[in-house]
Design a protein around this motif. Structure first.
Motif, PDB file in Angstrom:
ATOM      1  N   GLY A   1       2.371  17.416   4.949  1.00  0.00           N
ATOM      2  CA  GLY A   1       1.562  16.304   4.458  1.00  0.00           C
ATOM      3  C   GLY A   1       2.303  14.986   4.501  1.00  0.00           C
ATOM      4  N   GLU A   2       1.674  14.009   3.918  1.00  0.00           N
ATOM      5  CA  GLU A   2       2.174  12.646   3.966  1.00  0.00           C
ATOM      6  C   GLU A   2       3.403  12.453   3.074  1.00  0.00           C
ATOM      7  OE1 GLU A   2       0.411   8.147   3.372  1.00  0.00           O
ATOM      8  OE2 GLU A   2      -0.663   9.825   2.501  1.00  0.00           O
ATOM      9  N   ASP A   3       4.379  11.732   3.565  1.00  0.00           N
ATOM     10  CA  ASP A   3       5.528  11.306   2.767  1.00  0.00           C
ATOM     11  C   ASP A   3       5.100   9.983   2.122  1.00  0.00           C
ATOM     12  OD1 ASP A   3       7.824  10.019   1.820  1.00  0.00           O
ATOM     13  OD2 ASP A   3       9.080  10.774   3.430  1.00  0.00           O
ATOM     14  N   GLU A   4       4.706  10.058   0.864  1.00  0.00           N
ATOM     15  CA  GLU A   4       4.133   8.896   0.169  1.00  0.00           C
ATOM     16  C   GLU A   4       5.059   7.686   0.180  1.00  0.00           C
ATOM     17  OE1 GLU A   4       1.067   8.620  -1.099  1.00  0.00           O
ATOM     18  OE2 GLU A   4       0.465  10.692  -0.733  1.00  0.00           O
ATOM     19  N   ALA A   5       6.342   7.891  -0.049  1.00  0.00           N
ATOM     20  CA  ALA A   5       7.285   6.765  -0.100  1.00  0.00           C
ATOM     21  C   ALA A   5       7.398   6.090   1.270  1.00  0.00           C
ATOM     22  CB  ALA A   5       8.648   7.242  -0.586  1.00  0.00           C
ATOM     23  N   SER A   6       7.511   6.887   2.322  1.00  0.00           N
ATOM     24  CA  SER A   6       7.606   6.321   3.671  1.00  0.00           C
ATOM     25  C   SER A   6       6.323   5.591   4.045  1.00  0.00           C
ATOM     26  CB  SER A   6       7.883   7.417   4.702  1.00  0.00           C
ATOM     27  OG  SER A   6       9.160   7.952   4.503  1.00  0.00           O
ATOM     28  N   SER A   7       5.187   6.178   3.701  1.00  0.00           N
ATOM     29  CA  SER A   7       3.905   5.548   4.009  1.00  0.00           C
ATOM     30  C   SER A   7       3.753   4.226   3.272  1.00  0.00           C
ATOM     31  CB  SER A   7       2.751   6.489   3.653  1.00  0.00           C
ATOM     32  OG  SER A   7       2.776   7.609   4.501  1.00  0.00           O
ATOM     33  N   ALA A   8       4.207   4.171   2.039  1.00  0.00           N
ATOM     34  CA  ALA A   8       4.135   2.924   1.262  1.00  0.00           C
ATOM     35  C   ALA A   8       4.998   1.848   1.916  1.00  0.00           C
ATOM     36  CB  ALA A   8       4.574   3.169  -0.174  1.00  0.00           C
ATOM     37  N   ARG A   9       6.192   2.221   2.398  1.00  0.00           N
ATOM     38  CA  ARG A   9       7.052   1.244   3.081  1.00  0.00           C
ATOM     39  C   ARG A   9       6.400   0.749   4.359  1.00  0.00           C
ATOM     40  NH1 ARG A   9      10.991   4.948   1.416  1.00  0.00           N
ATOM     41  NH2 ARG A   9      11.129   5.844   3.493  1.00  0.00           N
ATOM     42  N   LEU A  10       5.774   1.654   5.116  1.00  0.00           N
ATOM     43  CA  LEU A  10       5.088   1.254   6.349  1.00  0.00           C
ATOM     44  C   LEU A  10       3.928   0.308   6.056  1.00  0.00           C
ATOM     45  CD1 LEU A  10       4.989   4.600   8.327  1.00  0.00           C
ATOM     46  CD2 LEU A  10       6.077   2.487   9.072  1.00  0.00           C
ATOM     47  N   ARG A  11       3.132   0.641   5.058  1.00  0.00           N
ATOM     48  CA  ARG A  11       1.992  -0.226   4.714  1.00  0.00           C
ATOM     49  C   ARG A  11       2.465  -1.596   4.254  1.00  0.00           C
ATOM     50  NH1 ARG A  11      -0.328   4.736   3.458  1.00  0.00           N
ATOM     51  NH2 ARG A  11       0.393   4.803   1.313  1.00  0.00           N
ATOM     52  N   ARG A  12       3.540  -1.638   3.468  1.00  0.00           N
ATOM     53  CA  ARG A  12       4.072  -2.923   2.994  1.00  0.00           C
ATOM     54  C   ARG A  12       4.551  -3.765   4.173  1.00  0.00           C
ATOM     55  NH1 ARG A  12       3.924  -7.312   0.437  1.00  0.00           N
ATOM     56  NH2 ARG A  12       5.905  -8.149  -0.225  1.00  0.00           N
ATOM     57  N   ALA A  13       5.277  -3.157   5.092  1.00  0.00           N
ATOM     58  CA  ALA A  13       5.764  -3.884   6.261  1.00  0.00           C
ATOM     59  C   ALA A  13       4.594  -4.415   7.080  1.00  0.00           C
ATOM     60  CB  ALA A  13       6.655  -2.978   7.117  1.00  0.00           C
TER      61      ALA A  13
END
Length: 105
Positions: free
Chosen positions: A55-67
């Protein structure tokens, strides 16, 4: 991240079920589709199936969305410096505050 977008959006249960995805080609579950070069993904993620199942790595996804929201690339300082060199653009965040006045003359 991209392969899991349809799962995250609850359009399918498994990433490989999304009709327009290259995921089945990357997993080797379909013959070459004529568009997907699977080797680079297979080399980087030898067990892509397990990675997707986790499944999704929430922390990594949050960093990608922020960038994405702020329009800056995401990566190490060395990676950003290399991109700046290649593009001849400043990509790292500048110091906050007013920019110094440019003197003409």
């Amino acid at each position: 991240y991209v392969a899991l977008n349809p799962v995250r959006a609850r359009l399918v249960e498994h990433a490989e079920d999304w009709r327009w995805s290259s995921t089945p080609a990357h997993l080797g579950s379909v013959a070459g589709d004529g568009l997907t070069t699977a080797a680079p993904v297979r080399e980087r993620f030898p067990d892509l199936q397990a990675r997707l199942a986790a499944g999704e790595d929430e922390a990594s996804s949050a960093r990608l969305r922020r960038a994405e929201q702020i329009g800056r690339p995401l990566g190490s300082a060395a990676f950003i410096a290399d991109l700046e060199r290649r593009t001849r653009r400043r990509l790292a965040p500048a110091r906050p505050g007013r920019k110094p006045a440019v003197k003409h003359g």
